[in-house]
Design a protein around this motif. Sequence first.
Motif, PDB file in Angstrom:
ATOM      1  N   UNK A  98      33.836 -64.245-113.219  1.00 10.90           N
ATOM      2  CA  UNK A  98      33.851 -63.199-114.258  1.00 10.90           C
ATOM      3  C   UNK A  98      35.204 -62.483-114.262  1.00 10.90           C
ATOM      4  N   UNK A  99      35.753 -62.265-113.058  1.00 14.92           N
ATOM      5  CA  UNK A  99      37.071 -61.630-112.956  1.00 14.92           C
ATOM      6  C   UNK A  99      38.174 -62.653-113.230  1.00 14.92           C
ATOM      7  N   UNK A 100      38.064 -63.838-112.621  1.00 10.89           N
ATOM      8  CA  UNK A 100      39.078 -64.890-112.830  1.00 10.89           C
ATOM      9  C   UNK A 100      39.348 -65.110-114.323  1.00 10.89           C
ATOM     10  N   UNK A 133      38.809 -50.078-118.592  1.00 13.60           N
ATOM     11  CA  UNK A 133      37.765 -50.976-118.116  1.00 13.60           C
ATOM     12  C   UNK A 133      38.112 -51.426-116.703  1.00 13.60           C
ATOM     13  N   UNK A 134      37.214 -51.207-115.761  1.00 13.54           N
ATOM     14  CA  UNK A 134      37.425 -51.618-114.381  1.00 13.54           C
ATOM     15  C   UNK A 134      36.315 -52.573-113.974  1.00 13.54           C
ATOM     16  N   UNK A 135      36.697 -53.710-113.400  1.00 14.47           N
ATOM     17  CA  UNK A 135      35.728 -54.667-112.867  1.00 14.47           C
ATOM     18  C   UNK A 135      36.248 -55.189-111.536  1.00 14.47           C
ATOM     19  N   UNK A 136      35.504 -54.911-110.462  1.00 14.33           N
ATOM     20  CA  UNK A 136      35.824 -55.410-109.126  1.00 14.33           C
ATOM     21  C   UNK A 136      34.633 -56.231-108.650  1.00 14.33           C
ATOM     22  N   UNK A 137      34.896 -57.449-108.188  1.00 18.16           N
ATOM     23  CA  UNK A 137      33.855 -58.291-107.604  1.00 18.16           C
ATOM     24  C   UNK A 137      34.274 -58.657-106.194  1.00 18.16           C
ATOM     25  N   UNK A 164      36.816 -41.160-125.965  1.00 17.26           N
ATOM     26  CA  UNK A 164      37.154 -41.919-124.759  1.00 17.26           C
ATOM     27  C   UNK A 164      36.067 -42.952-124.513  1.00 17.26           C
ATOM     28  N   UNK A 165      36.488 -44.130-124.117  1.00 19.84           N
ATOM     29  CA  UNK A 165      35.602 -45.237-123.777  1.00 19.84           C
ATOM     30  C   UNK A 165      36.011 -45.698-122.385  1.00 19.84           C
ATOM     31  N   UNK A 166      35.168 -45.524-121.372  1.00 22.65           N
ATOM     32  CA  UNK A 166      35.560 -45.904-120.012  1.00 22.65           C
ATOM     33  C   UNK A 166      34.403 -46.598-119.300  1.00 22.65           C
ATOM     34  N   UNK A 167      34.731 -47.705-118.649  1.00 24.23           N
ATOM     35  CA  UNK A 167      33.741 -48.492-117.915  1.00 24.23           C
ATOM     36  C   UNK A 167      34.234 -48.703-116.486  1.00 24.23           C
ATOM     37  N   UNK A 168      33.274 -48.768-115.569  1.00 23.02           N
ATOM     38  CA  UNK A 168      33.626 -48.981-114.167  1.00 23.02           C
ATOM     39  C   UNK A 168      32.477 -49.764-113.531  1.00 23.02           C
ATOM     40  N   UNK A 169      32.808 -50.918-112.941  1.00 22.74           N
ATOM     41  CA  UNK A 169      31.765 -51.753-112.333  1.00 22.74           C
ATOM     42  C   UNK A 169      32.270 -52.378-111.043  1.00 22.74           C
ATOM     43  N   UNK A 170      31.478 -52.262-109.981  1.00 25.65           N
ATOM     44  CA  UNK A 170      31.802 -52.851-108.679  1.00 25.65           C
ATOM     45  C   UNK A 170      30.585 -53.643-108.213  1.00 25.65           C
ATOM     46  N   UNK A 171      30.728 -54.972-108.125  1.00 26.45           N
ATOM     47  CA  UNK A 171      29.618 -55.837-107.715  1.00 26.45           C
ATOM     48  C   UNK A 171      29.968 -56.567-106.424  1.00 26.45           C
ATOM     49  N   UNK A 212      43.198 -51.914-118.126  1.00 22.44           N
ATOM     50  CA  UNK A 212      42.194 -52.713-117.453  1.00 22.44           C
ATOM     51  C   UNK A 212      42.557 -52.807-115.973  1.00 22.44           C
ATOM     52  N   UNK A 213      41.593 -52.586-115.092  1.00 20.30           N
ATOM     53  CA  UNK A 213      41.780 -52.769-113.656  1.00 20.30           C
ATOM     54  C   UNK A 213      40.808 -53.861-113.211  1.00 20.30           C
ATOM     55  N   UNK A 214      41.355 -54.969-112.715  1.00 21.85           N
ATOM     56  CA  UNK A 214      40.537 -56.094-112.273  1.00 21.85           C
ATOM     57  C   UNK A 214      40.793 -56.345-110.800  1.00 21.85           C
ATOM     58  N   UNK A 215      39.753 -56.651-110.053  1.00 19.34           N
ATOM     59  CA  UNK A 215      39.953 -56.915-108.642  1.00 19.34           C
ATOM     60  C   UNK A 215      38.936 -57.875-108.072  1.00 19.34           C
ATOM     61  N   UNK A 216      39.401 -58.722-107.142  1.00 19.66           N
ATOM     62  CA  UNK A 216      38.485 -59.510-106.331  1.00 19.66           C
ATOM     63  C   UNK A 216      38.860 -59.277-104.877  1.00 19.66           C
ATOM     64  N   UNK A 217      37.874 -59.327-104.018  1.00 19.81           N
ATOM     65  CA  UNK A 217      38.142 -59.220-102.588  1.00 19.81           C
ATOM     66  C   UNK A 217      37.133 -60.091-101.855  1.00 19.81           C
ATOM     67  N   UNK A 218      37.545 -60.606-100.702  1.00 18.44           N
ATOM     68  CA  UNK A 218      36.705 -61.508 -99.920  1.00 18.44           C
ATOM     69  C   UNK A 218      36.998 -61.297 -98.440  1.00 18.44           C
ATOM     70  N   UNK A 219      36.573 -60.161 -97.890  1.00 14.88           N
ATOM     71  CA  UNK A 219      36.804 -59.929 -96.467  1.00 14.88           C
ATOM     72  C   UNK A 219      35.876 -60.784 -95.604  1.00 14.88           C
ATOM     73  N   UNK A 220      36.391 -61.241 -94.471  1.00 15.15           N
ATOM     74  CA  UNK A 220      35.621 -62.041 -93.525  1.00 15.15           C
ATOM     75  C   UNK A 220      35.815 -61.457 -92.133  1.00 15.15           C
ATOM     76  N   UNK A 221      35.111 -62.008 -91.168  1.00 11.17           N
ATOM     77  CA  UNK A 221      35.241 -61.546 -89.786  1.00 11.17           C
ATOM     78  C   UNK A 221      34.890 -60.077 -89.691  1.00 11.17           C
TER      79      UNK A 221
END
Length: 177
Positions: A153-155, A55-59, A83-90, A26-35
């Motif tokens: 959802x990621x938390x 399973x990859x989920x990045x928000x 193989x079962x593979x998911x990838x989502x970037x929102x 599982x690859x999970x990610x959150x990012x919050x760039x500003x400026x």
Amino acid sequence: GPSSHVRIRTKAFLDLDLSGTGGHGELLGIYFPTGRQHIDHQTLQLHRAPHCFSDLLFNGALKEHARSVYMGQIRVHRGDQKTDAYQRDDNLMLSDGARADSIPGLEIEADDVRCTHGATSGQIEQEELFYLLSRGISKKEAQRLIVFGFLNEVFERLGTEAIQEKLRELVRAKFAA
């Protein structure tokens, strides 16, 4: 001021290599760039054995003139069936100057697989914002609540409460700045 012209760039490469039968990752990610921050993620979900699941989920939430680029690849080697593979970037844009680009990719050499990818990018729903404002919540607090709901959802998929709380603290700090 002069600092408003500074562009902070971050590039991260994340590879998940499944080389044993029945592997799970599982690859999970959150990012919050500003400026003027620019965040660039490149991921690879490499399936080199049968019956593996990834399973990859990045928000990401983006504010001001922030920019994100996500490039993801799911690669399934020949003969690695089931193989079962998911990838989502929102992505959630909090200002007109923010921009997010998602470039998903599939490279599949097996025929009995289930691989899906998706990406979304949009602004806060005006109805959602209006609902919170009509309840006496400030615009800044309403944005904060919407962002936390979006990132939740990621938390929720992160292992320990301590890690979740540390990340929530970092997100809170972005609103305080």
